[in-house]
Write a protein that holds these residues in place. Sequence first.
Motif, mmCIF file in Angstrom:
data_model
loop_
_atom_site.group_PDB
_atom_site.id
_atom_site.type_symbol
_atom_site.label_atom_id
_atom_site.label_comp_id
_atom_site.label_asym_id
_atom_site.label_seq_id
_atom_site.Cartn_x
_atom_site.Cartn_y
_atom_site.Cartn_z
ATOM 1 N N THR A 42 -16.848 -56.309 85.191
ATOM 2 C CA THR A 42 -17.673 -55.123 85.503
ATOM 3 C C THR A 42 -17.137 -54.357 86.701
ATOM 4 O O THR A 42 -17.054 -53.118 86.686
ATOM 5 C CB THR A 42 -19.119 -55.552 85.786
ATOM 6 N N GLU A 43 -16.793 -55.060 87.730
ATOM 7 C CA GLU A 43 -16.331 -54.400 88.956
ATOM 8 C C GLU A 43 -15.080 -53.606 88.705
ATOM 9 O O GLU A 43 -14.961 -52.443 89.108
ATOM 10 C CB GLU A 43 -16.119 -55.437 90.050
ATOM 11 N N ARG A 45 -13.982 -52.549 85.783
ATOM 12 C CA ARG A 45 -14.272 -51.463 84.857
ATOM 13 C C ARG A 45 -14.913 -50.276 85.587
ATOM 14 O O ARG A 45 -14.552 -49.116 85.356
ATOM 15 C CB ARG A 45 -15.201 -51.963 83.751
ATOM 16 N N ASN A 46 -15.863 -50.591 86.497
ATOM 17 C CA ASN A 46 -16.505 -49.515 87.250
ATOM 18 C C ASN A 46 -15.522 -48.767 88.139
ATOM 19 O O ASN A 46 -15.585 -47.542 88.276
ATOM 20 C CB ASN A 46 -17.641 -50.079 88.090
ATOM 21 N N GLN A 47 -14.593 -49.534 88.733
ATOM 22 C CA GLN A 47 -13.586 -48.884 89.569
ATOM 23 C C GLN A 47 -12.714 -47.950 88.733
ATOM 24 O O GLN A 47 -12.395 -46.840 89.155
ATOM 25 C CB GLN A 47 -12.731 -49.941 90.269
ATOM 26 N N LEU A 49 -13.571 -46.537 85.879
ATOM 27 C CA LEU A 49 -14.372 -45.393 85.448
ATOM 28 C C LEU A 49 -14.567 -44.393 86.581
ATOM 29 O O LEU A 49 -14.579 -43.174 86.365
ATOM 30 C CB LEU A 49 -15.728 -45.881 84.930
ATOM 31 N N GLU A 50 -14.720 -44.931 87.804
ATOM 32 C CA GLU A 50 -14.858 -44.026 88.949
ATOM 33 C C GLU A 50 -13.580 -43.223 89.153
ATOM 34 O O GLU A 50 -13.632 -42.023 89.463
ATOM 35 C CB GLU A 50 -15.195 -44.826 90.208
ATOM 36 N N ASP A 64 -20.537 -43.067 82.647
ATOM 37 C CA ASP A 64 -20.758 -43.419 84.044
ATOM 38 C C ASP A 64 -20.544 -44.909 84.240
ATOM 39 O O ASP A 64 -20.751 -45.710 83.325
ATOM 40 C CB ASP A 64 -22.196 -43.070 84.457
ATOM 41 N N PRO A 65 -20.111 -45.318 85.411
ATOM 42 C CA PRO A 65 -19.917 -46.750 85.685
ATOM 43 C C PRO A 65 -21.217 -47.513 85.515
ATOM 44 O O PRO A 65 -22.290 -47.038 85.930
ATOM 45 C CB PRO A 65 -19.437 -46.778 87.128
ATOM 46 N N LYS A 66 -21.141 -48.679 84.910
ATOM 47 C CA LYS A 66 -22.305 -49.524 84.681
ATOM 48 C C LYS A 66 -22.171 -50.823 85.461
ATOM 49 O O LYS A 66 -21.066 -51.286 85.733
ATOM 50 C CB LYS A 66 -22.451 -49.849 83.180
ATOM 51 N N THR A 67 -23.288 -51.384 85.780
ATOM 52 C CA THR A 67 -23.290 -52.680 86.450
ATOM 53 C C THR A 67 -23.261 -53.782 85.417
ATOM 54 O O THR A 67 -23.293 -53.541 84.209
ATOM 55 C CB THR A 67 -24.545 -52.815 87.321
ATOM 56 N N ASN A 73 -25.046 -47.563 88.382
ATOM 57 C CA ASN A 73 -24.661 -47.924 89.726
ATOM 58 C C ASN A 73 -25.777 -47.559 90.714
ATOM 59 O O ASN A 73 -26.399 -46.504 90.609
ATOM 60 C CB ASN A 73 -23.372 -47.194 90.103
#
Length: 303
Positions: A42-43, A45-47, A49-50, A64-67, A73
């Motif tokens: 997740t971390e 992937r969020n990075q 996506l950001e 959007d980034p997901k947790t 987020n």
Amino acid sequence: MTVSDMEMEKQGYSGFERLMFFMTPILFTIVLLGALYILFNTETRNQMLEIGNSIPYLKDVLPDPKTADGKANDDQLKSANMSRKIDELQAQLQEKEAELAQTNQTKATQEQELKSMQDQIDSLKSSNEEKAADDAAYQAKIQELASMYSKITPSKAAPILQSMTMDEMVLVLDSMRPDDRVRILEKMNPQTAADATMALKDTVTAKDRQIAALQAELKKAKPTETKQPSSQLSSNQLSATFAAMDAKSAGELLIKMADISPSKVIRILNTVDDKTRSGILAEMSGINQTITAQLMSKLMAGS
């Protein structure tokens, strides 16, 4: 294909092609593992996506980034909530400002109405005070005139009072002391004394008596009403009465009467002879030159 042909084909491969032949499966495996890592981490992937959302046009197609639990987020949620609250607060602020403006307008209108009402109250108070002062002054003159008639002998005061209208006579008699009133009523014509007594017994305020006296004076001043009541003295009686009085007393009496009924004073002065009139006018001039001059002007105008 014969063995000799395959050997010739193998001999034709370059070293780079041989390297790529072995490296391609390795690179594919690395890319696949990286994709799987990004997909399930997740971390990371969020990075990614950001980073993608920071690139123009690409952010429009990326989510959007997901947790890890599938929620947005926290920073973005806080930002969205903050923006929504700001909009709500701005809307509330505008509503309160509109209400405040309406309240100020209403307050200004009420203050203007209050000021107008206060001005009206002040005007009414001033008018009432002036009216009360005029009434007090008029009543004081009536009282002074009544006091003067009380000092004159009843036989001389009665004929003078009978020459007035009933309302005027009652107004003066009502301001006298009971003893003085009785002495004067005894010297009056019996019918006139009876009428005055009946008028005095009624419970009427001094202000109402004043109004009645003024109304009677106005009615008598109308040219159509030339007939005299039987209770009034004739010209000869008035002339004889004032000719017998002291000039000083007559002058004082007429000056007081001028405040209530100037027409009566003019009538009396017209009835007496020239010598008596001259003496009375001399005494009146010494008391009040202004009133005497006004009466003289009316005498001359009526001659």
